[in-house]
Every structure is written in C-alpha cells, then in structure tokens.
Write an enzyme that holds these catalytic residues in place. Structure first.
Site, PDB file in Angstrom:
ATOM      1  N   CYS A 119     -50.830  16.839 -17.484  1.00 30.06           N
ATOM      2  CA  CYS A 119     -50.549  17.760 -18.446  1.00 30.06           C
ATOM      3  C   CYS A 119     -51.971  17.023 -19.271  1.00 30.06           C
ATOM      4  O   CYS A 119     -52.415  17.547 -20.531  1.00 30.06           O
ATOM      5  CB  CYS A 119     -49.338  16.831 -19.523  1.00 30.06           C
ATOM      6  SG  CYS A 119     -48.215  16.664 -18.311  1.00 30.06           S
ATOM      7  N   HIS A 252     -51.375  17.384 -26.501  1.00 24.20           N
ATOM      8  CA  HIS A 252     -50.597  17.767 -25.605  1.00 24.20           C
ATOM      9  C   HIS A 252     -49.538  17.925 -26.176  1.00 24.20           C
ATOM     10  O   HIS A 252     -48.858  16.710 -26.790  1.00 24.20           O
ATOM     11  CB  HIS A 252     -50.483  17.038 -24.979  1.00 24.20           C
ATOM     12  CG  HIS A 252     -50.070  17.514 -23.577  1.00 24.20           C
ATOM     13  ND1 HIS A 252     -49.486  18.434 -23.005  1.00 24.20           N
ATOM     14  CD2 HIS A 252     -48.952  15.684 -22.954  1.00 24.20           C
ATOM     15  CE1 HIS A 252     -48.639  18.517 -22.211  1.00 24.20           C
ATOM     16  NE2 HIS A 252     -47.680  17.620 -22.091  1.00 24.20           N
ATOM     17  N   ASN A 282     -42.897  21.511 -23.428  1.00 27.22           N
ATOM     18  CA  ASN A 282     -43.846  21.137 -22.248  1.00 27.22           C
ATOM     19  C   ASN A 282     -44.601  22.058 -21.693  1.00 27.22           C
ATOM     20  O   ASN A 282     -43.749  21.874 -20.985  1.00 27.22           O
ATOM     21  CB  ASN A 282     -43.682  19.601 -21.971  1.00 27.22           C
ATOM     22  CG  ASN A 282     -45.017  18.818 -21.806  1.00 27.22           C
ATOM     23  OD1 ASN A 282     -45.410  19.316 -20.948  1.00 27.22           O
ATOM     24  ND2 ASN A 282     -44.512  17.395 -21.687  1.00 27.22           N
TER      25      ASN A 282
HETATM   26  O1  UT7 Z   1     -46.241  15.778 -19.998  1.00 25.22           O
HETATM   27  C1  UT7 Z   1     -45.798  14.607 -19.761  1.00 25.22           C
HETATM   28  C2  UT7 Z   1     -46.336  13.179 -21.055  1.00 25.22           C
HETATM   29  N1  UT7 Z   1     -44.739  13.247 -21.022  1.00 25.22           N
HETATM   30  C3  UT7 Z   1     -43.517  12.983 -22.079  1.00 25.22           C
HETATM   31  O2  UT7 Z   1     -44.619  12.883 -22.873  1.00 25.22           O
HETATM   32  C4  UT7 Z   1     -42.553  12.506 -22.589  1.00 25.22           C
HETATM   33  C5  UT7 Z   1     -42.326  11.398 -23.308  1.00 25.22           C
HETATM   34  N2  UT7 Z   1     -41.019  10.899 -23.118  1.00 25.22           N
HETATM   35  C6  UT7 Z   1     -40.134  11.808 -23.682  1.00 25.22           C
HETATM   36  O3  UT7 Z   1     -40.834  12.105 -24.757  1.00 25.22           O
HETATM   37  C7  UT7 Z   1     -38.356  11.179 -24.199  1.00 25.22           C
HETATM   38  O4  UT7 Z   1     -38.925   9.674 -23.352  1.00 25.22           O
HETATM   39  C8  UT7 Z   1     -37.444  11.587 -23.805  1.00 25.22           C
HETATM   40  C9  UT7 Z   1     -38.110  12.949 -24.738  1.00 25.22           C
HETATM   41  C10 UT7 Z   1     -38.420  12.039 -22.014  1.00 25.22           C
HETATM   42  C11 UT7 Z   1     -36.155  11.279 -24.152  1.00 25.22           C
HETATM   43  O5  UT7 Z   1     -36.142  10.296 -24.875  1.00 25.22           O
HETATM   44  P1  UT7 Z   1     -35.529   9.198 -25.689  1.00 25.22           P
HETATM   45  O6  UT7 Z   1     -35.743   8.675 -26.989  1.00 25.22           O
HETATM   46  O7  UT7 Z   1     -37.158   8.132 -24.604  1.00 25.22           O
HETATM   47  O8  UT7 Z   1     -34.374   9.252 -24.855  1.00 25.22           O
HETATM   48  P2  UT7 Z   1     -33.357   7.948 -23.462  1.00 25.22           P
HETATM   49  O9  UT7 Z   1     -34.115   8.291 -22.298  1.00 25.22           O
HETATM   50  O10 UT7 Z   1     -33.559   6.487 -24.183  1.00 25.22           O
HETATM   51  O11 UT7 Z   1     -31.879   8.454 -23.542  1.00 25.22           O
HETATM   52  C12 UT7 Z   1     -31.479   7.829 -24.667  1.00 25.22           C
HETATM   53  C13 UT7 Z   1     -30.154   8.345 -24.413  1.00 25.22           C
HETATM   54  C14 UT7 Z   1     -29.654   8.136 -22.988  1.00 25.22           C
HETATM   55  O12 UT7 Z   1     -27.723   8.010 -23.163  1.00 25.22           O
HETATM   56  P3  UT7 Z   1     -27.648   6.436 -23.453  1.00 25.22           P
HETATM   57  O13 UT7 Z   1     -28.193   5.701 -21.562  1.00 25.22           O
HETATM   58  O14 UT7 Z   1     -28.636   5.901 -24.249  1.00 25.22           O
HETATM   59  O15 UT7 Z   1     -26.298   6.484 -22.629  1.00 25.22           O
HETATM   60  C15 UT7 Z   1     -29.740   9.787 -21.924  1.00 25.22           C
HETATM   61  O16 UT7 Z   1     -28.399   9.497 -20.783  1.00 25.22           O
HETATM   62  O17 UT7 Z   1     -30.021  10.489 -24.160  1.00 25.22           O
HETATM   63  C16 UT7 Z   1     -29.797  10.598 -22.980  1.00 25.22           C
HETATM   64  N3  UT7 Z   1     -30.075  12.004 -22.128  1.00 25.22           N
HETATM   65  C17 UT7 Z   1     -29.332  12.441 -23.397  1.00 25.22           C
HETATM   66  N4  UT7 Z   1     -28.944  13.343 -24.223  1.00 25.22           N
HETATM   67  C18 UT7 Z   1     -28.419  14.678 -23.808  1.00 25.22           C
HETATM   68  C19 UT7 Z   1     -31.097  11.618 -21.933  1.00 25.22           C
HETATM   69  N5  UT7 Z   1     -31.360  13.222 -21.839  1.00 25.22           N
HETATM   70  C20 UT7 Z   1     -30.751  13.525 -22.735  1.00 25.22           C
HETATM   71  C21 UT7 Z   1     -30.232  15.070 -23.228  1.00 25.22           C
HETATM   72  N6  UT7 Z   1     -29.026  15.784 -24.002  1.00 25.22           N
HETATM   73  N7  UT7 Z   1     -30.802  16.311 -22.367  1.00 25.22           N
END
Ligand code: UT7
Length: 325
Positions: A119, A252, A282
């Site tokens: 990225c 990005h 993205n």
């Molecule tokens: O391109 C390179 C750069 N990439 C990035 O910059 C990505 C960086 N990371 C992010 O943008 C975020 O960390 C994410 C968008 C990937 C995730 O967001 P988050 O607020 O960190 O969520 P999380 O991983 O803490 O997940 C929270 C909850 C989890 O459930 P529990 O364990 O709390 O019950 C996940 O299982 O959300 C759940 N979850 C979803 N629920 C519905 C994860 N993905 C999904 C989904 N739909 N698609």
C-alpha cells in the site's frame, strides 16, 4: 539550474462493477459469512468497492488510468521515457505489469518496471521517478498504481474481504525548473512481514502456501497512525515547511479512522483530508493516485495547492511525499 519534477496530469479508472456493503453482505451470507453495512461503515468508513471482471488484470486498469493522465497532461504516450507501476497484484509472476502496460499503450523502448511496496507502492514509485528525473535519467514519467486485490481475498474471512477493492490511478511526472515534488521520506521494517501478507508463492508448477491475504488488522492499525505522523513530519522538515502549509492530506485510503487519527496528530482539520475510501475501499497501491485524481477532477484540488501524500502497508512499509501541485 536545479532540476525538479512536477505532476502535469492525473488519471484514474475503476472497473464498472460497484459492490455496496449490502451487496457484499448478501453474497457473503450465501457462504455462511456474517457481516453488515453498519459494521463496515462504523469500523472503516467504507460503503462500496469496485471489483474487476475475472479476465481484467492490473495492467488493463492501469492503462486506462495512464491514458487519462496523459490526456490531462497533454502528453503523447510516445513522449514517455519511464513507466513505473506500483502493484502487489501484477498480471503475471513476470514480466512486470509495467512492460505489459507499455505494450498496451502502443509504445516501446522506454524503461518500464514494477515497484512492490504494497500500500506504500505509489509513494515509493513517485519518489523513484522524482529521483530519476532530478538526475536526468528520465524526463517524462508515467507513475501508476494498479491493483486487483479481489483476486487475493479470502471471501470466507470477514475481517479482510470487506476491506479491499480494485482500481488504478496514474500521474504524469515531468522535469521542471520549479518544484513540484518538494521532499519525500520512505521507510520499511521487515520484522512486521507477518501482520499483512499473502504468504503463498509459485514453486515447482504449483502454488506453495496460502495465496490469500492475511492481516492482523489491529496490529496494522496501531503501527499505521504513528508512522504516518512521523513520515509527514520528517517530510515537512526536509522541505522547510510546516503542517499548516498543507492544503490537502491524501493518505492511503484504508480506514477513515486511521486517516482522521493522522490528521488529528498533525492538527489538521478533517476538511483537509481527501477521502475516497467510502466509495473505493482499500485499493492498496492504487488508492493514493485514485484519491488524487478524484479530488482534482471534482475541482477540490487546484494548481498551486500543497499536497501531502502518505502510504502505509505490508512490509511493513510507509512513506510520504510533499508536493506543490
Ligand atoms: O492497506 C494496509 C493498511 N491496512 C489497514 O490500515 C487496516 C488496519 N486495520 C483496520 O482498519 C481495522 O483494524 C479493521 C477494520 C481491520 C478491524 O476493525 P477493528 O475495530 O480493529 O475490529 P476488531 O478486529 O477489533 O473486531 C471487532 C469485532 C470482532 O468481534 P468480537 O471478537 O468483538 O466478537 C470481529 O470478529 O468485529 C468482528 N468483525 C466483524 N463483524 C462484522 C470483524 N470483521 C467483521 C465484519 N463484519 N466484516
């Protein structure tokens, strides 16, 4: 006289198939994967992404963006003496997407190669082109970010497959007596390879290992905001400017929360952020030139504006380019 490089034209291209969060949620539900428009919007700011048809490659998207950039610069393809494509989803193992794209443009002879910095690829490629123009190794460059990330997504993994899309963006960068690109700052830290990767490879005629994207989203998130602030500050210092000189911050486009976090650290109001992640998702190396071209064509970014472009992603890689547009 000192030699600089300037962006003289921008272009972009999105494959026509737009997939809203709701469309994707319905499609994923048929595979037993649960997600929702609310979750995706709230956690990422993404509302839709575009997916390329199965027979469309990164060079197909890239060449459309390149043609538009050439047209806006008023430069003929035959005048280009350097083509750099930033991509992590090239058409083939080799040759480069840049060579394939060069042929599709109907030209031959100029240097053409790919840059692989995930990225951060576009800020890496722009910095290389700027350096080559400054040394006289090139005079008119096409710098392109092009991706078909839909090919490497695991549609059974909701933590990654809702985040990415396909697309391409391009700029024409030309030698100039005035800047142009003011400064850039590139970095990598290979100890973080595992937090964002496609671990598979081709070996002995077979795919060896997993060929789909893996990401530890939280680890990437935490690293991203810090390094984006550091790279922006280092670039401003090299250029002898301050954050208040920035007219538009074009980070990005991965997650609106990371983008707003970076703006906050630089004490920039959110209305100085160029945001296209809502409609593009993205698109990795394509996201910055796609956002740039979208803002130029909408009339938001004007000639003379000072732009801070910032990339961050797999590698781990990150970097920034400050320029007068
Ligand atoms: O391109 C390179 C750069 N990439 C990035 O910059 C990505 C960086 N990371 C992010 O943008 C975020 O960390 C994410 C968008 C990937 C995730 O967001 P988050 O607020 O960190 O969520 P999380 O991983 O803490 O997940 C929270 C909850 C989890 O459930 P529990 O364990 O709390 O019950 C996940 O299982 O959300 C759940 N979850 C979803 N629920 C519905 C994860 N993905 C999904 C989904 N739909 N698609």
């Amino acid at each position: 006289m000192r030699r600089f490089s300037r962006i003289t034209g921008t272009g972009s291209y999105l494959p026509p198939r737009r997939v809203s969060n709701q469309d994707l949620a319905v499609e994923l539900a048929t595979r037993g994967v649960e997600t929702s428009d609310d979750w995706i919007v709230e956690r990422t700011g993404i509302r839709a992404r575009h997916f390329a048809a199965p027979d469309v490659s990164s060079s197909d998207l890239g060449v459309e963006a390149a043609r538009r950039a050439l047209e806006s610069a008023g430069v003929a393809a035959a005048e280009i003496d350097l083509i750099i494509v930033a991509t992590s989803t090239p058409d083939m193992v080799f040759p480069s997407a840049a060579c394939i794209l060069q042929n599709k443009l109907g030209v031959a002879g100029c240097a053409a190669f790919d840059v692989q910095a995930v990225c951060s690829g576009f800020v890496y490629a722009l910095t290389i082109a700027d350096s080559m123009i400054k040394t006289g190794a090139a005079n008119k460059a096409l710098v392109i970010g092009a991706e078909v990330f839909s090919r490497i997504l695991d549609f059974t993994d909701r933590t990654t497959c809702v985040l990415f899309g396909d697309g391409a963006g391009a700029v024409v960068l030309e030698g100039s007596e005035t800047p142009g690109i003011l400064a850039s700052d590139l970095h990598a830290d290979g100890k973080h390879v595992g937090i964002l990767c496609v671990p598979g490879t081709v070996s002995g005629g077979k795919v060896l290992g997993d060929p789909l994207l893996k990401m530890d989203g939280q680890a990437v998130f935490k690293l991203a905001v810090g390094v984006l602030e550091d790279a922006a500050r280092a670039t401003l210092e090299k250029a002898g400017r301050t954050a208040s000189d920035i007219d538009w911050l074009i980070p990005h486009q991965a997650n609106i929360r990371i983008m707003q976090g970076t703006a906050k650290k630089l004490k920039l109001p959110f209305d100085k952020l160029v945001v296209t992640v809502d409609e593009h998702g993205n698109t990795s190396a394509a996201s910055i030139p796609l956002a740039l071209d979208t803002a130029v064509r909408s009339g938001k970014i004007r000639r003379g504006d000072t732009l801070m472009l910032e990339g961050v992603g797999g590698g781990f890689t990150w970097g920034a380019v400050l320029l007068d547009f």
